[in-house]
Design a protein around this motif. Structure first.
Motif, PDB file in Angstrom:
ATOM      1  N   ASP A  79      43.818  37.105  45.454  1.00  0.00           N
ATOM      2  CA  ASP A  79      42.884  37.375  46.486  1.00  0.00           C
ATOM      3  C   ASP A  79      43.559  37.825  47.609  1.00  0.00           C
ATOM      4  O   ASP A  79      44.966  37.463  47.744  1.00  0.00           O
TER       5      ASP A  79
ATOM      6  N   GLU B 177      40.531  43.474  43.682  1.00  0.00           N
ATOM      7  CA  GLU B 177      40.847  42.048  43.308  1.00  0.00           C
ATOM      8  C   GLU B 177      40.966  41.761  41.843  1.00  0.00           C
ATOM      9  O   GLU B 177      41.894  41.329  41.576  1.00  0.00           O
TER      10      GLU B 177
ATOM     11  N   ASN C 189      44.516  41.526  39.737  1.00  0.00           N
ATOM     12  CA  ASN C 189      44.749  40.477  39.109  1.00  0.00           C
ATOM     13  C   ASN C 189      45.413  40.525  37.669  1.00  0.00           C
ATOM     14  O   ASN C 189      46.331  39.689  37.200  1.00  0.00           O
TER      15      ASN C 189
END
Ligand code: GTP
Length: 241
Positions: free
Chosen positions: A207, A172, A176
């Motif tokens: 997420d 994650e 990102n």
């Protein structure tokens, strides 16, 4: 006796009946095509970067045995049935020069993706592993068909392997960053492509839960020096598909 009054259908009535029948037929044909396409998606892709353990997992799943593996240059394909249907497990090479070609070849028939991760080396390999995962997640065919995705954190037999939730957090964090870089790189002015490249809500930290695909995380080891194997997480996920 009263004369029978003939019931006449005017031109407009005929047209309306004809249009209604036409719409029903087209709807049925489209529905049949949709069902056929859906049922023709029986492929389960075992994918991920080099050396994550795909071929050994394939061998354990299909033949229930350990084999000496080598860097794959072609896919391994075998039938696999869960309680509901017949599936085809396709283990595709993880080498960076080959993986995209094989992914392109099989993505149309993909019902599920097992993204295999070497949990022992993920910290060093995260860029490569996250970039390949990113390419899968923004692929238009994947976004359209929405196959289920299992992130399989393999090689749990190593003492310092990262567990499932740590691997998830590592991905994650990397995704990102990656989604911003990729989106900026996109020369295309196509708003849809840019939106897909952003993966989820750009206003918030990335997420997995915000993606349109159903994503699960499991842990496994396809080899252990004590002779045991644990691929129960994959088996359970396949049974639930
Ligand atoms: N210790 C340990 N070794 C594993 C495990 N799974 C696979 N290996 C080993 O990791 C190496 C790579 O496994 P492969 O199954 O060939 O990996 P792959 O992902 O198919 O690799 P490519 O064909 O290059 O894409 C082999 O030496 C396997 O024996 C595991 O769970 N634990």
């Amino acid at each position: 006796m009263a004369d029978k009054v003939p019931v006449e259908l005017g031109g407009t009535d005929f047209t309306q009946v004809f249009i209604a029948i036409f719409i029903i037929v087209i709807t049925l044909v489209l529905f049949a095509i949709y069902k056929k396409r859906k049922s023709s998606r029986q492929g389960i892709l075992l994918t991920g970067i080099c050396d994550s353990g795909k071929t050994l997992i394939f061998s354990q799943l299909i033949h229930n045995k350990h084999i000496q593996t080598h860097t794959s240059i072609k896919e391994n394909v075998a039938n696999f049935s869960n309680e509901k249907e017949n599936l085809r497990i396709i283990d595709i090479p993880g080498h960076e020069r080959l993986r995209d070609k094989f992914f392109e070849q099989y993505k149309d028939i993909t019902k599920g993706i097992i993204y295999v991760v070497d949990s022992n080396t993920i910290t060093q390999d995260v860029r490569d592993a996250a970039e390949f995962l990113y390419n899968i997640l923004v692929d238009p065919i994947i976004l359209k068909n929405k196959p289920n995705l299992l992130i399989l954190c393999n090689k749990q037999d190593y003492t310092f392997s990262k567990g499932g939730s740590a691997v998830k957090a590592i991905f994650e964090k990397e995704l990102n960053t990656l989604r911003v870089t990729k989106s900026n790189q996109l020369e295309s002015v196509d708003a849809k492509a840019k939106k897909a490249a952003l993966l989820g809500n750009p206003e918030e930290d990335f997420d997995f839960a915000t993606l349109p695909l159903k994503i699960d995380i499991a842990e496994s080891y396809a080899y252990h020096k004590n002779g045991t194997v644990d691929i129960e997480g994959v088996k359970k996920w396949l049974a639930r598909l």
